[in-house]
Design an enzyme around this catalytic site. Structure first.
Site, PDB file in Angstrom:
ATOM      1  CG  HIS A   1       5.496  -2.443  -9.716  1.00  0.00           C
ATOM      2  ND1 HIS A   1       6.152  -2.822  -8.570  1.00  0.00           N
ATOM      3  CD2 HIS A   1       5.024  -1.021  -9.622  1.00  0.00           C
ATOM      4  CE1 HIS A   1       5.867  -2.108  -7.666  1.00  0.00           C
ATOM      5  NE2 HIS A   1       5.121  -1.008  -8.216  1.00  0.00           N
TER       6      HIS A   1
ATOM      7  CG  ASN B   1       6.782   4.691  -7.536  1.00  0.00           C
ATOM      8  OD1 ASN B   1       7.047   5.822  -8.102  1.00  0.00           O
ATOM      9  ND2 ASN B   1       5.413   4.287  -7.210  1.00  0.00           N
TER      10      ASN B   1
ATOM     11  N   GLY C   1       8.567   5.930  -3.293  1.00  0.00           N
ATOM     12  CA  GLY C   1       7.038   5.490  -3.198  1.00  0.00           C
ATOM     13  C   GLY C   1       6.787   3.914  -3.503  1.00  0.00           C
ATOM     14  CD  GLN C   2      10.063  -1.387  -4.961  1.00  0.00           C
ATOM     15  OE1 GLN C   2      11.099  -0.564  -4.769  1.00  0.00           O
ATOM     16  NE2 GLN C   2       9.715  -2.623  -5.403  1.00  0.00           N
TER      17      GLN C   2
ATOM     18  CG  ASP D   1      -2.514   0.118  -9.703  1.00  0.00           C
ATOM     19  OD1 ASP D   1      -1.206  -0.025  -9.716  1.00  0.00           O
ATOM     20  OD2 ASP D   1      -3.338   0.093  -8.988  1.00  0.00           O
TER      21      ASP D   1
HETATM   22  P1  AMP Z   1       4.091   0.810  -5.913  1.00  0.00           P
HETATM   23  O1  AMP Z   1       3.714   2.145  -5.113  1.00  0.00           O
HETATM   24  O2  AMP Z   1       5.043   1.625  -7.022  1.00  0.00           O
HETATM   25  O3  AMP Z   1       4.694  -0.070  -5.310  1.00  0.00           O
HETATM   26  O4  AMP Z   1       2.846   0.603  -6.665  1.00  0.00           O
HETATM   27  C1  AMP Z   1       2.255  -0.706  -6.231  1.00  0.00           C
HETATM   28  C2  AMP Z   1       0.856  -0.732  -6.948  1.00  0.00           C
HETATM   29  O5  AMP Z   1       0.551  -1.905  -7.186  1.00  0.00           O
HETATM   30  C3  AMP Z   1      -0.184   0.103  -6.631  1.00  0.00           C
HETATM   31  O6  AMP Z   1      -0.518   1.204  -7.484  1.00  0.00           O
HETATM   32  C4  AMP Z   1      -1.288  -0.777  -6.292  1.00  0.00           C
HETATM   33  O7  AMP Z   1      -2.663  -0.158  -6.572  1.00  0.00           O
HETATM   34  C5  AMP Z   1      -0.961  -1.887  -7.288  1.00  0.00           C
HETATM   35  N1  AMP Z   1      -1.502  -3.139  -6.603  1.00  0.00           N
HETATM   36  C6  AMP Z   1      -1.488  -3.739  -5.398  1.00  0.00           C
HETATM   37  N2  AMP Z   1      -2.139  -5.069  -5.328  1.00  0.00           N
HETATM   38  C7  AMP Z   1      -2.442  -4.896  -6.580  1.00  0.00           C
HETATM   39  C8  AMP Z   1      -3.418  -6.192  -7.262  1.00  0.00           C
HETATM   40  N3  AMP Z   1      -3.594  -7.486  -6.613  1.00  0.00           N
HETATM   41  N4  AMP Z   1      -3.803  -5.930  -8.509  1.00  0.00           N
HETATM   42  C9  AMP Z   1      -3.464  -5.059  -9.008  1.00  0.00           C
HETATM   43  N5  AMP Z   1      -2.636  -4.045  -8.659  1.00  0.00           N
HETATM   44  C10 AMP Z   1      -2.284  -4.271  -7.302  1.00  0.00           C
END
Ligand code: AMP
Ligand code: ZN
Length: 130
Positions: A116, A103, A109-110, A46
């Site tokens: 993912h 999420n 929280g997504q 992440d």
């Molecule tokens: P969510 O809130 O469950 O949708 O989580 C999305 C996650 O994606 C967050 O923890 C971000 O830090 C992560 N994220 C977003 N863009 C990237 C990226 N380019 N590379 C790695 N992680 C990412």
């Protein structure tokens, strides 16, 4: 976040004009620190870790949210969970434990609308989460 133009999708998520950010990672159009890959699953660190271990596991197939799962996708999610356990074991987490969470939609929280699972470990994880 970059200053590229962003679209707010009908699902409430944010998608760049260039498309789904996680699909772009799958296609190697943007870099990521990949820790696991097979025919169906990709796992990468992440970008904004909230724990010493914070790895995202995604299906290579674009599925926006868990509500968009289709017949047959359960096999992909089963593989994803096995991959997460394998990575956790390789990281020496057996006995120390981890959390695997998804999420779903804005209320859950997504932020990135490509399914993912977050693998979190390396610190005390409280319950219930915030
Ligand atoms: P969510 O809130 O469950 O949708 O989580 C999305 C996650 O994606 C967050 O923890 C971000 O830090 C992560 N994220 C977003 N863009 C990237 C990226 N380019 N590379 C790695 N992680 C990412
Ligand atoms: Zn995608």
């Amino acid at each position: 976040m970059s200053n590229r133009l962003l679209l707010v999708t009908s699902l409430g998520g944010v998608m760049s004009l260039q498309g789904c950010i996680f699909c772009r990672i799958v296609n190697r159009e943007i870099p990521a620190s990949v820790v696991y890959e097979d025919d169906h699953i990709l796992a990468f660190k992440d970008a904004n870790p909230v724990a010493p271990v914070h790895i995202l596991f995604i299906p290579k197939k674009h599925i926006a949210t868990l509500f968009e799962l289709q017949e047959g996708d359960e096999q992909i999610l089963g593989r994803l969970q096995k991959a997460a356990v394998q990575v956790a074991r390789d990281l020496g987490l057996e006995g120390r434990g981890f959390r695997l969470v998804a999420n779903c939609q804005e209320g859950g929280g997504q932020v990135v609308f490509h399914v993912h699972y977050h693998l979190l470990a390396g610190r005390k994880l409280n319950w219930p989460p915030g």
